[in-house]
Scaffold this active site. Structure first.
Site, short mmCIF file in Angstrom:
data_model
loop_
_atom_site.label_atom_id
_atom_site.label_comp_id
_atom_site.label_asym_id
_atom_site.label_seq_id
_atom_site.Cartn_x
_atom_site.Cartn_y
_atom_site.Cartn_z
N GLU A 162 51.36 46.06 -24.24
CA GLU A 162 50.62 47.15 -23.29
C GLU A 162 50.83 48.44 -24.22
OE1 GLU A 162 52.04 50.28 -19.73
OE2 GLU A 162 53.68 49.23 -21.04
N ASP A 193 56.11 44.94 -22.52
CA ASP A 193 56.07 46.28 -21.66
C ASP A 193 56.31 47.27 -22.67
OD1 ASP A 193 56.27 47.91 -19.26
OD2 ASP A 193 58.16 48.20 -20.25
#
Length: 496
Positions: free
Chosen positions: A244, A218
């Site tokens: 990400e 993330d």
């Protein structure tokens, strides 16, 4: 009039044509031939804010039977005590206790999914801790302060960038701000520090010990790629890494920086596809070599929407019904990247968390009994259960037959568009509000084929096609399409 024939190069390699011709149609009526070779599943699904016990059930009852290869879970770490979905993305500790379940439930989920042939990818929040200015106590009872997490991190383990008035990122054109300032007040870990790397690595190793196959990193964009790589290289060989990194035009931090140690979510894919569908015109992408502003195909994870974009930039979501089906069908038929299907819950408040019990634990929901999906309307909190939509299951079957064969140049006729996966399958879509017909050159053998979008994974019965049927004749597949529909055929749905 038939559309122009493509060149021999664009119509596929010799081997693909031969593979199509060796399939022998059964002699008796309405019998499907022996199944051609199938590829191993590769498609993932994000089951957003679904408890571990429910994910285990889905692996056994819907995901494995429909051909999914892996599941992306929400973060398993202890988090702040809030009702909003984003509470899961504010770690308090690395204990595996959260509103989605206990450590034992997480371990059981991993084992049950693995036994079903579905891998678990855990969402790893390692860029930051909480965004809370006031001291508090986490879900599992761990006390914390904004820059103090007992037995984990202290003040010196965080960036204090000093580049903006409040230390928050204000300019995404400034690399130093993006990677050392705070993202909406989230305490930003200094991942250049060895003790921070070691602590994060120990957390990831703990998850690996329970059997997870890899991690979504993330907010990877907000960490220097060298810092992320230093953490990753210490993990066991074969650990799957999915970073990400939201691509921003002209920004200094780009997804390509993170491909040396894993795959990257390619946000440009949906940004190119979805506005075209919404406007009624499908753009033909580059079908040879690299696509502009995309990472290489073998490094790309593609998606129509996810938990962030459905609350922000996504042009199409579960609310868009038929167009959402079309977008997912095109993605699953494509040969660029690894597709990730998204399954969440309906909401009108973008901050709303998933439905929970009186204790705050998210309520388990089964999609195995879901029917009549996609629905025309969803009540807030209702699961979209995209993994059970007949069109999604049907396109996963299409992909199993076609994914190892190249995508050929597409054909456009008005609001209709389609393309072939060389000798293995053909997809066609109509994004207009009027019925239309399209003819697509193909190397598939002449005959009748059942549609997997309307008919689902088992699109045929001994009595014929379960739903729509289309024909290939003289090297051309003809599709008569209602408004806002997709259709797809593959070798496994051929019959006489």
């Amino acid at each position: 009039m038939l559309p122009p024939q493509r060149s021999a190069v664009r119509r596929g390699v010799f081997g693909a044509a031969v593979a199509a011709l060796v399939v022998v149609l059964a002699a008796c009526n309405n019998q499907v031939p022996l199944e051609p070779d199938r590829a191993a599943p590769d498609v993932g699904i994000q089951l957003f804010q679904l408890p571990w016990t429910a994910i285990a059930d889905e692996c056994e009852q819907t995901l494995a039977p429909n051909g999914f290869a892996w599941v992306l879970t929400s973060p398993p770490n202890e988090h702040i005590v809030r009702d909003e979905w984003w509470a899961s993305y504010q770690p308090v500790s690395y204990e595996l206790e959260s509103r989605l379940g206990t450590r034992d439930e997480f371990a059981d989920m991993v084992q049950r999914c693995d036994d079903a042939g579905v891998q678990i990818i855990a969402d790893a929040v390692i860029n930051h801790m909480t965004g809370q200015d006031d001291p508090g106590v986490g879900w599992a009872g761990t006390p914390y302060e904004h820059y103090d997490y007992p037995d984990l991190y202290g003040y010196d383990d965080f960036h204090h960038c000093g580049l903006t008035a409040n230390d928050d990122i204000s300019n995404y054109d400034d690399r130093a701000q993006v990677q050392t300032c705070e993202l909406v007040n989230l305490a930003d870990l200094d991942t250049s520090r060895q003790n921070v790397r070691d602590t994060v690595g120990a957390y990831l190793d703990d998850l690996l010990s329970l059997g997870v196959a890899g991690f979504r990193i993330d907010a990877a964009k907000h960490m220097d790629a060298a810092d992320v790589e230093a953490i990753i290289v210490a993990l066991p060989e074969g650990t799957r890494i999915m970073s990400e990194v939201i691509r921003g035009g002209g920004e200094p931090v780009q997804p390509e920086e993170y491909t040396a140690f894993g795959e990257v979510f390619e946000f440009t894919y949906a940004r190119d596809l979805l506005p075209a569908l919404a406007s009624g015109f499908v753009n033909e992408p580059e079908t040879e070599g690299d696509r502009p502003l995309h990472v290489p195909a073998d490094k790309a994870l593609v998606f129509i929407d996810n938990h962030d974009t459905e609350r922000g930039e996504a042009d199409l979501t579960y609310r868009d019904g038929d167009l959402y089906v079309i977008a997912n069908a095109l993605m699953l038929a494509d040969d660029y990247g690894t597709p990730v299907v998204y399954s969440g819950y309906a909401f009108s408040d973008r901050d709303a968390g998933a439905p929970a019990d009186d204790a705050g634990r998210v309520t388990p929901v089964s999609c195995a009994i879901a029917t009549d999906l996609p629905a025309d309307d969803y009540e807030d909190g209702a699961r979209t259960c995209v993994q059970t939509w007949p069109a999604i299951a049907g396109m996963l079957e299409f992909r199993a037959f076609a994914m190892d064969f190249p995508r050929l140049e597409g054909v456009s006729e008005g609001d209709a568009y389609g393309f072939e996966r060389a000798g293995r399958g053909v997809i066609a879509v109509n994004v207009g509000d009027e019925a239309t017909s399209i003819q697509i050159p193909t190397t598939m053998q002449d005959g009748k084929y059942c549609d997997v979008v309307s008919g689902g994974r088992e699109s045929w019965t001994n009595d014929g096609c379960r739903d729509d049927e289309f024909s290939v004749e003289n090297g051309v597949a003809t599709f008569a399409l209602a408004p806002f529909t997709a259709a797809a055929i593959h070798l496994g749905t051929a019959h006489r």
